[in-house]
Design a protein around this motif. Structure first.
Motif, mmCIF file in Angstrom:
data_model
loop_
_atom_site.group_PDB
_atom_site.id
_atom_site.type_symbol
_atom_site.label_atom_id
_atom_site.label_comp_id
_atom_site.label_asym_id
_atom_site.label_seq_id
_atom_site.Cartn_x
_atom_site.Cartn_y
_atom_site.Cartn_z
ATOM 1 N N VAL A 257 -16.761 14.053 -29.747
ATOM 2 C CA VAL A 257 -15.823 13.442 -28.859
ATOM 3 C C VAL A 257 -15.381 14.348 -27.444
ATOM 4 O O VAL A 257 -15.237 13.791 -26.427
ATOM 5 C CB VAL A 257 -14.616 13.046 -29.577
ATOM 6 C CG1 VAL A 257 -13.325 12.765 -28.762
ATOM 7 C CG2 VAL A 257 -14.857 11.887 -30.694
ATOM 8 N N ASP A 258 -15.109 15.812 -27.787
ATOM 9 C CA ASP A 258 -14.627 16.764 -26.889
ATOM 10 C C ASP A 258 -15.926 16.608 -25.751
ATOM 11 O O ASP A 258 -15.474 16.567 -24.564
ATOM 12 C CB ASP A 258 -14.399 17.968 -27.301
ATOM 13 C CG ASP A 258 -13.276 18.660 -27.478
ATOM 14 O OD1 ASP A 258 -12.172 18.084 -26.670
ATOM 15 O OD2 ASP A 258 -12.875 19.713 -27.927
ATOM 16 N N ALA A 259 -17.099 16.617 -26.114
ATOM 17 C CA ALA A 259 -18.146 17.032 -25.057
ATOM 18 C C ALA A 259 -18.320 15.666 -24.287
ATOM 19 O O ALA A 259 -18.335 15.678 -22.971
ATOM 20 C CB ALA A 259 -19.290 17.114 -25.790
ATOM 21 N N ALA A 279 -12.641 7.802 -25.455
ATOM 22 C CA ALA A 279 -13.886 7.405 -26.113
ATOM 23 C C ALA A 279 -13.453 6.375 -27.233
ATOM 24 O O ALA A 279 -12.284 6.107 -27.532
ATOM 25 C CB ALA A 279 -14.397 8.692 -26.925
ATOM 26 N N VAL A 280 -14.744 5.726 -27.939
ATOM 27 C CA VAL A 280 -14.329 4.680 -28.874
ATOM 28 C C VAL A 280 -15.384 5.210 -29.830
ATOM 29 O O VAL A 280 -16.668 5.571 -29.669
ATOM 30 C CB VAL A 280 -14.731 3.378 -28.316
ATOM 31 C CG1 VAL A 280 -14.678 2.384 -29.402
ATOM 32 C CG2 VAL A 280 -13.740 2.772 -27.272
ATOM 33 N N VAL A 281 -14.806 5.392 -31.001
ATOM 34 C CA VAL A 281 -15.684 5.991 -32.133
ATOM 35 C C VAL A 281 -16.045 4.507 -33.136
ATOM 36 O O VAL A 281 -14.842 3.883 -33.487
ATOM 37 C CB VAL A 281 -15.080 6.996 -32.768
ATOM 38 C CG1 VAL A 281 -15.753 7.174 -34.233
ATOM 39 C CG2 VAL A 281 -14.659 8.283 -32.060
ATOM 40 N N LYS A 282 -17.298 4.386 -33.290
ATOM 41 C CA LYS A 282 -17.611 3.082 -34.075
ATOM 42 C C LYS A 282 -18.540 3.509 -35.040
ATOM 43 O O LYS A 282 -19.546 4.214 -34.871
ATOM 44 C CB LYS A 282 -18.373 2.156 -33.217
ATOM 45 C CG LYS A 282 -17.652 1.641 -31.909
ATOM 46 C CD LYS A 282 -18.425 0.797 -31.098
ATOM 47 C CE LYS A 282 -18.060 0.131 -29.657
ATOM 48 N NZ LYS A 282 -18.862 -0.767 -29.131
ATOM 49 N N ASP A 297 -8.144 11.905 -27.070
ATOM 50 C CA ASP A 297 -8.085 13.332 -27.145
ATOM 51 C C ASP A 297 -8.526 13.733 -28.479
ATOM 52 O O ASP A 297 -8.283 13.040 -29.542
ATOM 53 C CB ASP A 297 -6.491 13.917 -26.928
ATOM 54 C CG ASP A 297 -6.593 15.390 -26.934
ATOM 55 O OD1 ASP A 297 -7.031 15.986 -27.659
ATOM 56 O OD2 ASP A 297 -5.903 16.108 -26.049
ATOM 57 N N ALA A 298 -9.464 14.618 -28.547
ATOM 58 C CA ALA A 298 -10.120 15.135 -29.910
ATOM 59 C C ALA A 298 -9.374 15.614 -30.785
ATOM 60 O O ALA A 298 -9.419 15.205 -32.050
ATOM 61 C CB ALA A 298 -11.421 16.276 -29.491
ATOM 62 N N ILE A 326 -20.368 7.738 -30.871
ATOM 63 C CA ILE A 326 -19.105 7.905 -30.033
ATOM 64 C C ILE A 326 -19.524 7.390 -28.484
ATOM 65 O O ILE A 326 -20.424 8.004 -27.918
ATOM 66 C CB ILE A 326 -18.709 9.329 -30.099
ATOM 67 C CG1 ILE A 326 -18.676 10.087 -31.359
ATOM 68 C CG2 ILE A 326 -17.506 9.902 -29.163
ATOM 69 C CD1 ILE A 326 -19.579 10.420 -32.048
ATOM 70 N N GLN A 327 -18.749 6.471 -28.266
ATOM 71 C CA GLN A 327 -19.237 5.922 -26.889
ATOM 72 C C GLN A 327 -18.102 6.111 -25.679
ATOM 73 O O GLN A 327 -17.012 6.221 -25.899
ATOM 74 C CB GLN A 327 -19.176 4.236 -27.264
ATOM 75 C CG GLN A 327 -20.047 3.272 -26.050
ATOM 76 C CD GLN A 327 -20.029 2.084 -26.770
ATOM 77 O OE1 GLN A 327 -19.252 1.119 -26.674
ATOM 78 N NE2 GLN A 327 -21.662 1.611 -26.472
ATOM 79 N N GLU A 328 -18.628 6.110 -24.362
ATOM 80 C CA GLU A 328 -17.619 6.236 -23.489
ATOM 81 C C GLU A 328 -16.825 5.131 -23.262
ATOM 82 O O GLU A 328 -17.313 3.843 -23.494
ATOM 83 C CB GLU A 328 -18.519 6.382 -22.091
ATOM 84 C CG GLU A 328 -17.675 6.212 -20.745
ATOM 85 C CD GLU A 328 -18.279 6.058 -19.726
ATOM 86 O OE1 GLU A 328 -17.718 5.827 -18.527
ATOM 87 O OE2 GLU A 328 -19.636 6.332 -19.535
#
Length: 431
Positions: A257-259, A279-282, A297-298, A326-328
């Motif tokens: 996520v940070d990267a 970011a969207v985590v799926k 934020d991470a 982890i998607q923009e």
């Protein structure tokens, strides 16, 4: 009429829009050549986000429900596309068997099923619905709130074919995303076409594979148009072996996520965009808007509540989440009334056949709209909005949103065809 955007029509999206409209002949030729080399997925729906500065797909479903949300004006397009698709696959087709999801009490889903039956019936086929749900032991007719009726019948598996009592189809259409895996009853069929193929199901498919293919497609398309592919492509990363219940793999997730947020920040700086990246985590597989969260934020990941972890840990059919993409995050600047909206484009064979806006009154511009409380507004056709005459009004006067959405939808569809070719268990391997 396709509603206008809230975003200023002089912004960068309009330059992109103008570039796409001016390049229409080159774009259509490019697609024609691609479809000579690749087989489009039988049907799909693509969720698109329009941030004003970029326009990108965020999800591609190869077993689309929601056909009941298309307007009557869109039906002729869907029927024509269905005829073209069936003609290519099985020209002598007479009987089509639709295999639905097992949730038989969801009226919206059953209305979608009735609409699919109508489309293929109008395309000249005998259409029946065969359920693989063990609870369906005899033909079961369900009357729907909109006046339609759908009849679910128990499938019968003979030694090598699948059908119903006194009904032997040459083609079987899956409207079941196989989240829990491909049931044995659908395997090893003899001289019957299964559409889409079993490896299109979520037991095999991964979103990260799809967006890897989409990245390749967007680079080639960006070169054709002379644009930065980022304007049509959401960046992404992935993590395997995450366990939300016990916190395993969270270091990988936090780092990814940070990267990604750092990469988005650099792009925003390059384009002078003053928005806060997210970011969207799926879950890397699965649908129905489950297993999704927005991360700005991470550090947010360290503060996840048990409830949030539980929601992220399980998707449809009780499948545990282990791999995530982890998607923009792409903002949506679309509005219907005061509510945030995003377009969803429907395709069949190589054709865009319609779409609608997914609208959510309680979600923000950086949140997932595919959630309880969402409603659907048709992308109604209007001659002035979706047919732009050469030499006519400029895009600033009559923005052809529908064509734009259709181009992005078809790029996602092309990426899906690359993806399915790469994961086809029967593909010939050359050394």
């Amino acid at each position: 009429m396709v509603p206008h955007l809230i975003t200023a029509l002089t912004g960068p999206i309009n330059e992109l829009e103008q570039r796409v409209l001016d390049s229409m002949p080159a774009i259509e030729r490019w697609f024609r050549l691609e479809w000579m080399e690749h087989t489009p997925p039988f049907y799909s729906s693509v969720d698109i986000r329009n941030a004003g500065f970029k326009l990108a797909p965020v999800d591609t479903n190869l077993f689309p429900g929601g056909w009941n949300n298309l307007t009557p004006q869109m039906l002729p397009l869907a029927v024509q596309a269905a005829m073209a698709a069936i003609e290519k696959i099985c020209p002598e087709a007479r009987n089509l068997l639709v295999i639905p999801e097992n949730h038989t009490r969801n009226m919206f889903y059953l209305q979608n099923l009735a609409q699919l039956v109508r489309i293929f019936h109008m395309a000249g086929l005998n259409v029946r619905v065969g359920s693989i749900n063990p609870e369906i032991k005899e033909p079961t007719a369900v009357d729907l709130p909109n006046g339609d009726r759908v009849t679910l019948e128990p499938v019968i598996r003979s030694q090598r074919r699948l059908g119903l009592k006194n009904f032997d189809p040459c083609t079987i259409l899956l409207n079941n995303d196989l989240s829990a895996g491909a049931p044995g009853i659908l395997e090893d069929l003899h001289e019957q076409y299964l559409l889409p193929p079993l490896h299109a199901g979520w037991s095999v498919r991964r979103k990260s594979n799809h967006f890897q293919s989409y990245e390749e497609v967007s680079k080639r398309f960006g070169k054709l148009l002379g644009i930065d592919p980022w304007l049509i492509n959401p960046m992404f990363g992935k993590c395997g072996q995450v366990d939300f219940s016990n916190g395993a793999g969270m270091d990988c997730l936090t780092g990814s996520v940070d990267a990604l947020l750092a990469r988005i920040k650099r792009k925003y700086k390059e384009y002078g965009i003053n928005e806060k990246p997210f970011a969207v985590v799926k879950a890397d597989n699965g649908t129905y808007g489950m297993g999704i969260m927005t991360v700005r934020d991470a550090k947010d990941l360290e503060a996840l509540s048990r409830k949030s972890r539980n929601k992220m840990g399980v998707i449809k059919d009780g499948q545990a989440v282990r791999d995530v993409i982890i998607q923009e995050g792409v903002l949506t600047n679309e509005r219907i009334g005061q509510s945030v909206a995003e377009p969803v484009v429907y395709t069949m064979d190589r054709y865009v056949v319609g779409g609608f806006y997914r609208v959510h009154g309680e979600r923000g511009v950086d949140e997932n709209l595919n959630a309880p409380g969402a409603s659907f507004e048709p992308l109604a056709f209007d001659d002035s909005a979706h047919l732009l005459q050469p030499g006519g009004k400029s895009a600033a006067d009559a923005p052809n949103r529908f064509y734009m959405y259709g181009v992005i939808g078809r790029l996602a569809m092309l990426a899906a065809s690359y993806e399915l070719e790469a994961t086809d268990p029967e593909a010939e391997v050359y050394d």
